[in-house]
Design a protein around this motif. Sequence first.
Motif, PDB file in Angstrom:
ATOM      1  N   PRO A 225      -5.378   6.229  39.488  1.00  0.00           N
ATOM      2  CA  PRO A 225      -4.116   6.249  38.749  1.00  0.00           C
ATOM      3  C   PRO A 225      -4.226   6.622  37.274  1.00  0.00           C
ATOM      4  N   ALA A 226      -5.351   7.164  36.857  1.00  0.00           N
ATOM      5  CA  ALA A 226      -5.411   7.620  35.461  1.00  0.00           C
ATOM      6  C   ALA A 226      -4.274   8.608  35.214  1.00  0.00           C
ATOM      7  N   SER A 227      -3.694   8.552  34.026  1.00  0.00           N
ATOM      8  CA  SER A 227      -2.655   9.546  33.721  1.00  0.00           C
ATOM      9  C   SER A 227      -3.329  10.852  33.298  1.00  0.00           C
ATOM     10  N   HIS A 228      -2.613  11.949  33.496  1.00  0.00           N
ATOM     11  CA  HIS A 228      -3.174  13.288  33.274  1.00  0.00           C
ATOM     12  C   HIS A 228      -2.089  14.172  32.688  1.00  0.00           C
TER      13      HIS A 228
ATOM     14  N   ASP B  87      -7.277   6.407  31.095  1.00  0.00           N
ATOM     15  CA  ASP B  87      -7.181   5.105  31.774  1.00  0.00           C
ATOM     16  C   ASP B  87      -6.838   4.064  30.727  1.00  0.00           C
ATOM     17  N   VAL B  88      -5.791   3.307  30.968  1.00  0.00           N
ATOM     18  CA  VAL B  88      -5.396   2.246  30.042  1.00  0.00           C
ATOM     19  C   VAL B  88      -5.437   0.920  30.794  1.00  0.00           C
ATOM     20  N   THR B  89      -6.237  -0.026  30.284  1.00  0.00           N
ATOM     21  CA  THR B  89      -6.353  -1.339  30.907  1.00  0.00           C
ATOM     22  C   THR B  89      -6.006  -2.398  29.870  1.00  0.00           C
ATOM     23  N   ASP B  90      -5.055  -3.251  30.208  1.00  0.00           N
ATOM     24  CA  ASP B  90      -4.623  -4.327  29.298  1.00  0.00           C
ATOM     25  C   ASP B  90      -4.299  -3.794  27.903  1.00  0.00           C
ATOM     26  N   GLY B  91      -3.612  -2.679  27.865  1.00  0.00           N
ATOM     27  CA  GLY B  91      -3.168  -2.148  26.574  1.00  0.00           C
ATOM     28  C   GLY B  91      -4.248  -1.453  25.773  1.00  0.00           C
ATOM     29  N   VAL B  92      -5.407  -1.234  26.407  1.00  0.00           N
ATOM     30  CA  VAL B  92      -6.510  -0.584  25.700  1.00  0.00           C
ATOM     31  C   VAL B  92      -6.903   0.689  26.453  1.00  0.00           C
ATOM     32  N   VAL B  93      -7.177   1.763  25.699  1.00  0.00           N
ATOM     33  CA  VAL B  93      -7.662   2.997  26.332  1.00  0.00           C
ATOM     34  C   VAL B  93      -9.097   2.735  26.803  1.00  0.00           C
ATOM     35  N   SER B  94      -9.220   2.450  28.098  1.00  0.00           N
ATOM     36  CA  SER B  94     -10.534   2.062  28.602  1.00  0.00           C
ATOM     37  C   SER B  94     -11.405   3.277  28.893  1.00  0.00           C
ATOM     38  N   ASP B  95     -10.763   4.422  29.207  1.00  0.00           N
ATOM     39  CA  ASP B  95     -11.560   5.634  29.414  1.00  0.00           C
ATOM     40  C   ASP B  95     -10.700   6.863  29.125  1.00  0.00           C
ATOM     41  N   VAL B  96     -11.347   7.922  28.694  1.00  0.00           N
ATOM     42  CA  VAL B  96     -10.648   9.171  28.420  1.00  0.00           C
ATOM     43  C   VAL B  96     -11.586  10.322  28.755  1.00  0.00           C
ATOM     44  N   LYS B  97     -11.042  11.347  29.385  1.00  0.00           N
ATOM     45  CA  LYS B  97     -11.822  12.549  29.696  1.00  0.00           C
ATOM     46  C   LYS B  97     -11.013  13.771  29.289  1.00  0.00           C
TER      47      LYS B  97
ATOM     48  N   ALA C 271     -12.740   9.036  19.378  1.00  0.00           N
ATOM     49  CA  ALA C 271     -12.021   8.156  18.458  1.00  0.00           C
ATOM     50  C   ALA C 271     -11.091   7.181  19.176  1.00  0.00           C
ATOM     51  N   VAL C 272     -10.542   7.585  20.319  1.00  0.00           N
ATOM     52  CA  VAL C 272      -9.522   6.733  20.957  1.00  0.00           C
ATOM     53  C   VAL C 272     -10.114   5.820  22.031  1.00  0.00           C
ATOM     54  N   LYS C 273     -11.291   6.140  22.506  1.00  0.00           N
ATOM     55  CA  LYS C 273     -11.869   5.350  23.599  1.00  0.00           C
ATOM     56  C   LYS C 273     -12.146   3.923  23.117  1.00  0.00           C
ATOM     57  N   GLY C 274     -11.592   2.962  23.874  1.00  0.00           N
ATOM     58  CA  GLY C 274     -11.810   1.562  23.512  1.00  0.00           C
ATOM     59  C   GLY C 274     -10.777   1.007  22.538  1.00  0.00           C
ATOM     60  N   LYS C 275      -9.850   1.868  22.093  1.00  0.00           N
ATOM     61  CA  LYS C 275      -8.851   1.410  21.121  1.00  0.00           C
ATOM     62  C   LYS C 275      -7.569   0.942  21.819  1.00  0.00           C
TER      63      LYS C 275
ATOM     64  N   VAL D 246      -3.624   0.799  22.501  1.00  0.00           N
ATOM     65  CA  VAL D 246      -2.697   1.935  22.503  1.00  0.00           C
ATOM     66  C   VAL D 246      -1.944   2.054  21.177  1.00  0.00           C
ATOM     67  N   ASP D 247      -1.557   0.915  20.578  1.00  0.00           N
ATOM     68  CA  ASP D 247      -0.813   1.028  19.314  1.00  0.00           C
ATOM     69  C   ASP D 247      -1.690   1.594  18.201  1.00  0.00           C
ATOM     70  N   GLU D 248      -2.983   1.267  18.237  1.00  0.00           N
ATOM     71  CA  GLU D 248      -3.890   1.855  17.243  1.00  0.00           C
ATOM     72  C   GLU D 248      -4.079   3.351  17.504  1.00  0.00           C
ATOM     73  N   VAL D 249      -4.089   3.726  18.772  1.00  0.00           N
ATOM     74  CA  VAL D 249      -4.209   5.147  19.131  1.00  0.00           C
ATOM     75  C   VAL D 249      -3.006   5.912  18.583  1.00  0.00           C
ATOM     76  N   ARG D 250      -1.836   5.340  18.753  1.00  0.00           N
ATOM     77  CA  ARG D 250      -0.626   6.017  18.243  1.00  0.00           C
ATOM     78  C   ARG D 250      -0.669   6.147  16.720  1.00  0.00           C
ATOM     79  N   ALA D 251      -1.167   5.110  16.070  1.00  0.00           N
ATOM     80  CA  ALA D 251      -1.281   5.169  14.606  1.00  0.00           C
ATOM     81  C   ALA D 251      -2.286   6.239  14.188  1.00  0.00           C
ATOM     82  N   LEU D 252      -3.345   6.376  14.989  1.00  0.00           N
ATOM     83  CA  LEU D 252      -4.363   7.392  14.673  1.00  0.00           C
ATOM     84  C   LEU D 252      -3.787   8.806  14.856  1.00  0.00           C
ATOM     85  N   VAL D 253      -3.018   8.981  15.925  1.00  0.00           N
ATOM     86  CA  VAL D 253      -2.389  10.282  16.156  1.00  0.00           C
ATOM     87  C   VAL D 253      -1.505  10.643  14.961  1.00  0.00           C
ATOM     88  N   ARG D 254      -0.760   9.667  14.500  1.00  0.00           N
ATOM     89  CA  ARG D 254       0.144   9.887  13.369  1.00  0.00           C
ATOM     90  C   ARG D 254      -0.648  10.253  12.110  1.00  0.00           C
TER      91      ARG D 254
END
Lengths: 413, 148
Positions: free
Chosen positions: B28-31, B48-58, B77-81, B83-91
Amino acid sequence: MTNAQLDVAAIKAQFPLLQRELNGAPLVYLDSANTSQKPQSVIDAMSTFMEQSYAPINRSAYQLASEATDAYEGARTKVQRFINARRDREVVFTKNATESLNLVAHSWGRANLREGDVVVLTQMEHHANIVPWHMLVQEKGIQLRWVPLTADGQLDLTTLPQLLDGAKAFSFTAMSNVLGTITPVQQLCAAAHDAGAIAIVDGCQYVPHNVTDVQAWGADFLAFSSHKMCGPSGVGVLWGRESLLDAMPPFLGGGNMIADVRFDGFTTAELPAKFEAGTPPIIEVVGLGAAIDFLDGIGMASIRAHEAHMAALAIATLTERFGDDIQLHGSTDTEVRGATFSFAFRGIHPHDLSQVLDQRNVCVRAGHHCAKPLMRLMGVNATARASFYLYNDEHDIDVLADALDGATDIFGF
Amino acid sequence: MPGLEDLYREIILDHHRNPRNRGELAPPASHAVGHNPLCGDEIDVYLDVTDGVVSDVKVGGQGCSISQSSASMMSQAVKGKPVDEVRALVRRFKGMMSIPDEDGNPIEPDPSVKLGDLEALQGVVKFPVRIKCATLAWNTLLEALEQR
């Protein structure tokens, strides 16, 4: 190898932009398949027209308007002679070749194509000769068939009779903007007619570089753009066989294209006004006329000979210097190709390559060249493309080769 | 003309030659697939997002050195972060690329969001044509986040 065909130095001297230096070095403009530079005579013709003769055309009685109309219609006659059309009323001014092809698809296509009807295209068409037909697939349920390519980027005509069997139209490029391939237009027109189909020629890449004769071809429509043939942007041409244009419904509605408008309807004007709704690009048409004078003064046969020479020299130079590190797409036979080259170089992405070449003022295009189906067929997302015109000389090929060498320094392959 | 050394920094070329986190993730990873319509480049981002955290990215797809290295650095940069921190990083990253916010206003840099190696891409803004290359992976990342 010497080039007795053209005095390129004298030609280049007539292009103000090519005298420009960027960062202390001259420009090497190798993107004429994208758009061409403009000679002084075209710039002057447009300026003088604006300074002396600009006025509305075809609708006012005063002398100035008559002068402007003469200039505009005079350019139409120049186009007619340039492509050897039978009559000038067969020459329609559009915005560009894209609009010309859309005009055919929408006007001729809407009137003549029904669900299940077949239009044949080739696999090396520009999006401008694909998407308008896709739109008719969605709108009317027509079917498209595709003429395949050979390994060296020419049309594979072995199945053409089957592909054309039952087709209503065959729309094809006279020269590929990606591969540089020149197609056998006369033969393709004849094959279309044998099958009862009309022949639509996308001449956008061909007309600026070769002698064009729509009557010798036996074509039914020809589309091309001014900006690729030393003229200004903003104007294109659709030439069509008179009987077909006469029978077609109008494309855009508005002023100039009508004979009469009432509360309950309208009747169309005669050709070519019928397809020229609204105020046309008057100044640009005058500029196109000057561009044709300029090209005629040099001679299209000489321009073609020069470019065949440049193509042969580019192939020889680049292959000799880089061997298998450079992959030139398309044919190596200059009889069937122009001087437009897509290439891959040492695994460097075209975007990066063009960025590095830009450091040496070498202007090349990087991208899909508005031919994504062909790119997919070639198995690439993008290519770099160098395209030569009448103002390019042998030295430009050497600068390109030197600049390519410089790219290796950065990417270290 | 800005020099190429501003664009092709060594760390960028390193990510280009050795892209990190290449590959795919199974559902179920999003793509999401991002296209650069100008050059035809494509990029795939699997998340892959688990419990609000980006658990894996490819990251998959093809592109130029700037789009590929930006994607590679983004994945690190986003792996292990969260989701809200990921969005802040994108910004923050888009702000560095001179991309305005939704209202067309410049994005003020948030000092609490650290760019780290991503700062190497700062030179891209001197080459405006290449900004789309650098932001392709990030926009695709946002799309993948939206799909969840």
